[in-house]
Design an enzyme around this catalytic site. Structure first.
Site, PDB file in Angstrom:
ATOM      1  N   SER A   1      50.170   9.860  54.625  1.00 60.05           N
ATOM      2  CA  SER A   1      51.109  10.910  54.993  1.00 60.05           C
ATOM      3  C   SER A   1      51.994  10.385  56.107  1.00 60.05           C
ATOM      4  O   SER A   1      51.536   9.629  56.964  1.00 60.05           O
ATOM      5  CB  SER A   1      50.349  12.147  55.474  1.00 60.05           C
ATOM      6  OG  SER A   1      51.177  12.926  56.309  1.00 60.05           O
TER       7      SER A   1
ATOM      8  N   GLU B   1      46.936  13.389  41.050  1.00 58.27           N
ATOM      9  CA  GLU B   1      47.730  14.622  41.017  1.00 58.27           C
ATOM     10  C   GLU B   1      48.847  14.530  39.974  1.00 58.27           C
ATOM     11  O   GLU B   1      49.146  15.492  39.266  1.00 58.27           O
ATOM     12  CB  GLU B   1      48.336  14.890  42.396  1.00 58.27           C
ATOM     13  CG  GLU B   1      47.311  15.207  43.462  1.00 58.27           C
ATOM     14  CD  GLU B   1      47.929  15.198  44.847  1.00 58.27           C
ATOM     15  OE1 GLU B   1      48.370  16.265  45.295  1.00 58.27           O
ATOM     16  OE2 GLU B   1      47.989  14.126  45.479  1.00 58.27           O
TER      17      GLU B   1
ATOM     18  N   HIS C   1      31.262  27.184  36.599  1.00 57.95           N
ATOM     19  CA  HIS C   1      32.053  28.040  37.507  1.00 57.95           C
ATOM     20  C   HIS C   1      32.367  27.313  38.820  1.00 57.95           C
ATOM     21  O   HIS C   1      32.617  27.950  39.833  1.00 57.95           O
ATOM     22  CB  HIS C   1      31.347  29.362  37.822  1.00 57.95           C
ATOM     23  CG  HIS C   1      30.781  30.058  36.628  1.00 57.95           C
ATOM     24  ND1 HIS C   1      31.463  31.050  35.942  1.00 57.95           N
ATOM     25  CD2 HIS C   1      29.611  29.889  35.977  1.00 57.95           C
ATOM     26  CE1 HIS C   1      30.715  31.481  34.932  1.00 57.95           C
ATOM     27  NE2 HIS C   1      29.589  30.780  34.917  1.00 57.95           N
TER      28      HIS C   1
ATOM     29  N   LYS D   1      45.441  11.071  56.725  1.00 59.91           N
ATOM     30  CA  LYS D   1      45.475  11.450  55.309  1.00 59.91           C
ATOM     31  C   LYS D   1      45.373  10.262  54.358  1.00 59.91           C
ATOM     32  O   LYS D   1      45.853   9.168  54.628  1.00 59.91           O
ATOM     33  CB  LYS D   1      46.789  12.195  54.986  1.00 59.91           C
ATOM     34  CG  LYS D   1      46.852  13.596  55.529  1.00 59.91           C
ATOM     35  CD  LYS D   1      45.852  14.568  54.902  1.00 59.91           C
ATOM     36  CE  LYS D   1      46.285  15.023  53.529  1.00 59.91           C
ATOM     37  NZ  LYS D   1      47.396  15.969  53.568  1.00 59.91           N
TER      38      LYS D   1
END
Ligand code: ARG
Length: 471
Positions: free
Chosen positions: A285, A298, A164, A291
């Site tokens: 970024s 992704e 979970h 970043k």
């Protein structure tokens, strides 16, 4: 739009036609824009077909030689990017055949004896999927090797195991990585199963009913590396289950890669910081200087969508088609080409990231013990040492966790007196099972996370893959 594209009918069936197709007819009908991908397989199959036709005496040896040389020439041209594909000739089969006839004349026109584009495309496409599976299999093996190598390196490194996405029990990083090796081994098996089943040759099934020419289908099947010819001509030209099996296996593999990619995304997020990916697999970024984004992970996660989409698309194309061939089936190729390209990219990116990531072992170990991750070890101790039934041990442990939580302490820091307040029979011995190290070391059941198990499993995989276990 309704104007004919040219005054003349298609040369391949011009006998019955007087005018060319409407521009939109040509556009919707043409597959050359994508099926040119099959050029190698198309030429290979045509050469095998010509060889066989000559062998059984349907064409002359001279015609066969002319065809063979002509096709070899065309292959050279295509490979060099010098072949002019035309939409008017619809697909790769007619583009190549028309060019062949242009070059060698009469003999070129004999090549299409005892075959049809229906068995031709079924053959070419099987060859293509088969070649593609071979390439993907090598890539899967590469990813498995990369993961197993890291697993050997981190066989004893504790990390939190989750259910979970809540801290459950400590595991080792090596154990976690080897879970993906197991998945990829099954992915490889699924592709191999599909490959073995599709390895029958449709060539010679002709349009749908077979042919009256005395062809030798065993000969073409063997020449093209198939195990045998297909046994039913209707089935051979009209099923695409081989492509669907490929897409199904690819979709499952992509789903596995996507789960690993998702874990990398989570693990390298600032609140987790379990791993870092280097500059090689991250981007910055344009506005936020701090970043470091895991774009490759992704995109692996995202590309799963188009692969699954390809499977659904082709199932949908096929589900309502009466036997045998229908032009709908021309829509079989793009989803397969696209899925294969996407999966190849995903495998390469995952292989790269598997080798690239640096884990923060101290941090992983710290979180492995947080969140009362050794509560099950405590309950198991109560069963083993105090002969308590597990259900009761579960309850007592729950109360101990509650008092530790109320005191703001980890279980191992809870004083003995506080434990005895819940269960008087608990003694000092309990502290030996409350550490992360003892927790993972105790899980020696087959398939469990104990470092010695994990090291043995990593070594087993590396040996199977023919790679050395790192020292
Ligand atoms: N381009 C076609 C396809 O991919 C080849 C087969 C066409 N056959 C036919 N009878 N129109 O399906």
């Amino acid at each position: 739009m309704n104007k004919p594209t040219s005054a003349t009918a298609n040369q391949q069936w011009g006998g019955r036609f007087t005018a060319g197709p409407a521009a939109i007819m040509q556009q919707i009908n043409a597959s050359i824009g994508f099926d040119r991908t099959l050029w190698r397989q198309d030429i290979r199959a045509s050469r095998a077909h010509a060889e066989m036709l000559a062998h059984v005496g349907v064409i002359s040896a001279d015609d066969k030689s002319a065809i063979d040389a002509g096709l070899a020439d065309i292959a050279g041209q295509i490979a060099a990017g010098q072949f002019d594909f035309t939409e008017a000739l619809e697909d790769i089969h007619m583009n190549i055949e028309a060019r062949l006839t242009e070059r060698i004349g009469e003999a070129g026109k004999r090549l299409h004896t005892a075959r049809s584009r229906n068995d031709q495309v079924a053959t070419d496409f099987r060859l293509w999927v088969r070649d593609t599976i071979d390439g993907l299999e090598a890539q899967i093996i590469d990813v498995m090797g990369a993961l197993a190598t890291r697993a050997a390196e981190f066989a004893a490194a504790p990390m939190p195991g989750f259910t979970h996405l809540q801290t459950a029990q400590p595991v080792t990083l090596g154990h976690h990585l080897l879970a993906y090796v197991e998945m990829l081994a099954r992915d490889r098996g699924r592709l191999a199963d599909a490959r073995a089943r599709m390895n029958e040759c449709p060539l010679g099934s002709a349009a749908l009913a077979g042919t009256s020419f005395p062809i030798d289908r065993e000969m073409t099947a063997a020449a093209l590396g198939f195990d045998r010819p297909t046994a039913n001509s209707l089935d051979a030209v009209s099923d695409r289950d081989f492509a669907l099996e490929f897409l199904g296996a690819a979709a499952i593999c992509a789903m596995h890669l996507s789960r690993f990619a998702e874990e990398l995304v989570i693990w390298c997020s600032a609140p987790y910081r379990f791993v870092a990916l280097s500059d090689a697999f991250t981007t910055g970024s344009s506005i936020m200087p701090q970043k470091r984004n895991p774009d490759a992970a992704e995109l692996v996660r995202a590309k799963t969508g188009r692969i699954t989409g390809g499977l659904v698309a082709l199932l949908t194309v096929m589900k309502g088609l009466p036997l045998a061939y229908a032009k709908d089936m021309q829509e079989d190729k793009e989803p397969v080409f696209d899925a294969a390209a996407a999966l190849a990219l995903c495998l390469a990116a995952i292989a790269g990231m598997a080798r690239d990531f640096t884990p923060d072992l101290a941090r992983m170990e710290r979180f492995a013990g947080a969140g009362y991750a050794t509560a099950t070890d405590l309950a198991d101790w109560l069963v083993r040492e105090l002969k308590m039934p597990f259900r009761q041990a579960h309850h007592v442990t729950g109360r101990l966790v509650a008092s530790a939580e109320a005191a703001g302490l980890e279980l191992a820091a809870l004083p003995l007196a506080a434990m005895q307040a819940e269960e008087p029979a608990i003694h000092e011995g309990v502290f030996a099972v409350l550490s992360v190290a003892s927790s993972v070391a105790s899980r020696r059941s087959y398939g469990g996370t104990a470092p010695e198990n994990v090291a043995a499993q990593a070594a087993r995989w590396l040996a199977l893959l023919g790679q050395e276990t790192p020292a």
